[in-house]
Design a protein around this motif. Structure first.
Motif, PDB file in Angstrom:
ATOM      1  N   ALA A   1     -42.015  24.471 -38.585  1.00 33.70           N
ATOM      2  CA  ALA A   1     -41.620  23.065 -38.661  1.00 33.70           C
ATOM      3  C   ALA A   1     -40.309  22.786 -37.923  1.00 33.70           C
ATOM      4  N   ARG A   2     -39.710  23.811 -37.352  1.00 28.65           N
ATOM      5  CA  ARG A   2     -38.422  23.704 -36.655  1.00 28.65           C
ATOM      6  C   ARG A   2     -37.352  23.104 -37.572  1.00 28.65           C
ATOM      7  N   ARG A   3     -37.329  23.609 -38.805  1.00 25.72           N
ATOM      8  CA  ARG A   3     -36.265  23.239 -39.721  1.00 25.72           C
ATOM      9  C   ARG A   3     -35.607  24.507 -40.246  1.00 25.72           C
ATOM     10  N   GLY A   4     -34.492  24.335 -40.936  1.00 23.01           N
ATOM     11  CA  GLY A   4     -33.787  25.487 -41.463  1.00 23.01           C
ATOM     12  C   GLY A   4     -34.208  25.809 -42.884  1.00 23.01           C
ATOM     13  N   LEU A   5     -34.060  27.068 -43.251  1.00 25.03           N
ATOM     14  CA  LEU A   5     -34.275  27.531 -44.621  1.00 25.03           C
ATOM     15  C   LEU A   5     -32.954  28.118 -45.103  1.00 25.03           C
ATOM     16  N   ALA A   6     -32.373  27.528 -46.135  1.00 23.46           N
ATOM     17  CA  ALA A   6     -31.085  28.004 -46.639  1.00 23.46           C
ATOM     18  C   ALA A   6     -31.284  29.157 -47.610  1.00 23.46           C
ATOM     19  N   ALA A   7     -30.429  30.174 -47.473  1.00 24.03           N
ATOM     20  CA  ALA A   7     -30.432  31.339 -48.358  1.00 24.03           C
ATOM     21  C   ALA A   7     -29.033  31.475 -48.947  1.00 24.03           C
ATOM     22  N   PHE A   8     -28.954  31.512 -50.280  1.00 25.77           N
ATOM     23  CA  PHE A   8     -27.671  31.465 -50.971  1.00 25.77           C
ATOM     24  C   PHE A   8     -27.380  32.773 -51.703  1.00 25.77           C
ATOM     25  N   ASN A   9     -26.164  33.271 -51.550  1.00 27.32           N
ATOM     26  CA  ASN A   9     -25.766  34.503 -52.218  1.00 27.32           C
ATOM     27  C   ASN A   9     -25.549  34.273 -53.705  1.00 27.32           C
ATOM     28  N   VAL A  10     -26.079  35.179 -54.500  1.00 23.93           N
ATOM     29  CA  VAL A  10     -25.996  35.103 -55.957  1.00 23.93           C
ATOM     30  C   VAL A  10     -25.128  36.248 -56.476  1.00 23.93           C
TER      31      VAL A  10
ATOM     32  N   THR B   1     -33.337  29.692 -37.779  1.00 23.24           N
ATOM     33  CA  THR B   1     -34.218  29.369 -38.903  1.00 23.24           C
ATOM     34  C   THR B   1     -33.573  29.635 -40.255  1.00 23.24           C
ATOM     35  N   LYS B   2     -33.248  30.870 -40.562  1.00 25.48           N
ATOM     36  CA  LYS B   2     -32.677  31.204 -41.881  1.00 25.48           C
ATOM     37  C   LYS B   2     -31.161  31.037 -41.806  1.00 25.48           C
ATOM     38  N   ILE B   3     -30.622  30.252 -42.733  1.00 26.14           N
ATOM     39  CA  ILE B   3     -29.199  29.916 -42.721  1.00 26.14           C
ATOM     40  C   ILE B   3     -28.566  30.464 -43.992  1.00 26.14           C
ATOM     41  N   ASN B   4     -27.726  31.487 -43.874  1.00 26.03           N
ATOM     42  CA  ASN B   4     -27.130  32.148 -45.034  1.00 26.03           C
ATOM     43  C   ASN B   4     -25.832  31.476 -45.463  1.00 26.03           C
ATOM     44  N   VAL B   5     -25.714  31.211 -46.770  1.00 29.55           N
ATOM     45  CA  VAL B   5     -24.538  30.549 -47.330  1.00 29.55           C
ATOM     46  C   VAL B   5     -24.054  31.343 -48.543  1.00 29.55           C
ATOM     47  N   GLY B   6     -22.787  31.713 -48.537  1.00 23.54           N
ATOM     48  CA  GLY B   6     -22.233  32.436 -49.676  1.00 23.54           C
ATOM     49  C   GLY B   6     -20.891  31.897 -50.123  1.00 23.54           C
ATOM     50  N   THR B   7     -19.914  31.950 -49.218  1.00 21.96           N
ATOM     51  CA  THR B   7     -18.539  31.578 -49.556  1.00 21.96           C
ATOM     52  C   THR B   7     -18.426  30.131 -50.026  1.00 21.96           C
ATOM     53  N   ALA B   8     -19.238  29.240 -49.488  1.00 16.85           N
ATOM     54  CA  ALA B   8     -19.173  27.831 -49.901  1.00 16.85           C
ATOM     55  C   ALA B   8     -19.450  27.679 -51.394  1.00 16.85           C
ATOM     56  N   LEU B   9     -20.367  28.500 -51.933  1.00 15.39           N
ATOM     57  CA  LEU B   9     -20.627  28.448 -53.369  1.00 15.39           C
ATOM     58  C   LEU B   9     -19.431  28.971 -54.152  1.00 15.39           C
ATOM     59  N   ASN B  10     -18.845  30.057 -53.674  1.00 19.35           N
ATOM     60  CA  ASN B  10     -17.697  30.634 -54.367  1.00 19.35           C
ATOM     61  C   ASN B  10     -16.492  29.702 -54.334  1.00 19.35           C
ATOM     62  N   THR B  11     -16.324  28.980 -53.244  1.00 18.80           N
ATOM     63  CA  THR B  11     -15.238  28.005 -53.150  1.00 18.80           C
ATOM     64  C   THR B  11     -15.437  26.894 -54.170  1.00 18.80           C
TER      65      THR B  11
ATOM     66  N   ASN C   1     -22.702  44.155 -51.980  1.00 15.33           N
ATOM     67  CA  ASN C   1     -21.400  43.977 -52.607  1.00 15.33           C
ATOM     68  C   ASN C   1     -21.529  43.397 -54.015  1.00 15.33           C
ATOM     69  N   ALA C   2     -22.477  42.490 -54.224  1.00 18.49           N
ATOM     70  CA  ALA C   2     -22.698  41.941 -55.561  1.00 18.49           C
ATOM     71  C   ALA C   2     -23.199  43.025 -56.506  1.00 18.49           C
ATOM     72  N   VAL C   3     -24.051  43.899 -56.005  1.00 15.95           N
ATOM     73  CA  VAL C   3     -24.549  45.008 -56.821  1.00 15.95           C
ATOM     74  C   VAL C   3     -23.389  45.923 -57.209  1.00 15.95           C
ATOM     75  N   LYS C   4     -22.489  46.200 -56.279  1.00 13.84           N
ATOM     76  CA  LYS C   4     -21.316  47.021 -56.591  1.00 13.84           C
ATOM     77  C   LYS C   4     -20.466  46.361 -57.666  1.00 13.84           C
ATOM     78  N   PHE C   5     -20.313  45.031 -57.588  1.00 11.59           N
ATOM     79  CA  PHE C   5     -19.547  44.286 -58.581  1.00 11.59           C
ATOM     80  C   PHE C   5     -20.143  44.473 -59.971  1.00 11.59           C
ATOM     81  N   HIS C   6     -21.460  44.589 -60.046  1.00  4.42           N
ATOM     82  CA  HIS C   6     -22.143  44.761 -61.324  1.00  4.42           C
ATOM     83  C   HIS C   6     -22.356  46.243 -61.654  1.00  4.42           C
ATOM     84  N   GLY C   7     -21.414  47.052 -61.240  1.00  6.36           N
ATOM     85  CA  GLY C   7     -21.430  48.462 -61.607  1.00  6.36           C
ATOM     86  C   GLY C   7     -22.449  49.294 -60.879  1.00  6.36           C
ATOM     87  N   GLY C   8     -22.937  48.793 -59.747  1.00  2.00           N
ATOM     88  CA  GLY C   8     -23.916  49.538 -58.981  1.00  2.00           C
ATOM     89  C   GLY C   8     -25.331  49.410 -59.510  1.00  2.00           C
ATOM     90  N   ARG C   9     -25.540  48.519 -60.477  1.00  2.00           N
ATOM     91  CA  ARG C   9     -26.868  48.342 -61.083  1.00  2.00           C
ATOM     92  C   ARG C   9     -27.525  47.088 -60.523  1.00  2.00           C
TER      93      ARG C   9
END
Length: 281
Positions: A16-25, A230-240, A52-60
């Motif tokens: 569809a020539r649109r973007g798909l947003a992917a957000f870090n959890v 196509t795939k647009i990754n967003v992480g820091t904006a959520l943390n801000t 890095n998020a997995v490491k934050f959660h003790g590697g689990r």
């Protein structure tokens, strides 16, 4: 609704020539905000869990993956689960058992030859299990623990001819490319090379992924999608959004001790951010 495969969402967005947003959890509130934002926008989205998020959660990996999966299945929006920036082969091997439909295998720190070999191995492993594999070529920079990297320095950006060879040699399903953005930007001032995006889109037969999109202005993202991203990754904006809401609440109410009060504000702030990015796509 059931989890949707990342590859399905990416393929539909690309067609569809649109973007798909992917957000870090990182926390449960992140996942809830992505689901709520997707429902508000009436759009699909990807829930990403980084190494890095997995490491934050003790590697689990299991607890956060289970929480994100439960949130996605309780949502009315089409949501996928993606394991992001994986350098550890051991963590890669956990993806299938924990319900991830896709992985970004990051061998970008290695030499080109070693990167190709390691990524091709990851792709073969993923294909046997129906897992969609993304990789990175070029240096987006800005990840925690990395030295500062100028996104405009010579040799940093992805070369189209090399990208085409890399995709052919590794068999990856999508390619993250360096076109002027950087991870962990807290101000939206990045200027992308749209001519390079077009050249990469023409040279590479798989979907392109933009990392570090938190630092990219709206108009730049729109132009990047139009040029072939196509795939647009967003992480820091959520943390801000999260941190600003918590800081504001605790500054205004210095006696508050109930985390539900400030986490509610943090979740709502992230939901608004997610909604805005999804409507932009």
């Amino acid at each position: 609704m059931p989890l949707v495969r990342t590859g399905e969402l990416v393929s539909a967005a690309r067609a569809a020539r649109r973007g798909l947003a992917a957000f870090n959890v990182i926390t449960l509130e992140h996942a809830e905000a992505v689901a709520a934002g997707a429902e508000r926008a009436g759009a699909p989205a990807v829930l990403q869990v980084s190494e890095n998020a997995v490491k934050f959660h003790g590697g689990r990996l299991g607890p956060l993956a289970a929480a994100a999966t439960a949130v996605a299945r309780a949502s009315s929006a089409p949501l996928a689960l993606h394991l992001d920036h994986v350098e550890s082969v051991d963590l890669l091997r956990q993806a299938h058992a924990e319900g991830f439909g896709s992985v970004m295998f990051d061998a970008s720190r290695l030499s080109y030859g070693d990167n190709v070999k390691a990524t091709a191995d990851a792709v073969r492993w993923g294909r046997e299990r129906g897992i969609w594999v993304e990789a990175e070529l070029g240096r987006v920079g800005g990840k925690e623990g990395e030295p500062p990297l100028d996104a405009h320095a010579p040799g940093v950006r992805t070369d189209p001819a090399e990208a085409a060879a890399y995709v052919a040699d590794t068999g990856v399903d999508a390619l993250a490319v360096a076109v002027g953005s950087s991870h962990a930007m807290t101000e939206r001032t990045a200027a992308l090379d749209h001519g390079l995006i077009t050249a990469l889109h023409d040279a590479v037969p798989v979907p392109l992924v933009l990392h570090g999109s938190s630092g990219v202005p709206d108009d730049e993202i729109r132009a990047a999608v139009a040029a072939g991203m196509t795939k647009i990754n967003v992480g820091t904006a959520l943390n801000t959004a999260y941190t600003t809401a918590v800081r504001t609440h605790l500054t205004e109410d210095t006696t508050s001790v109930d985390p539900r009060k400030y986490l509610t504000k943090a979740r709502e702030a992230m939901t608004e951010t997610v909604t805005a990015f999804l409507r932009l796509m």
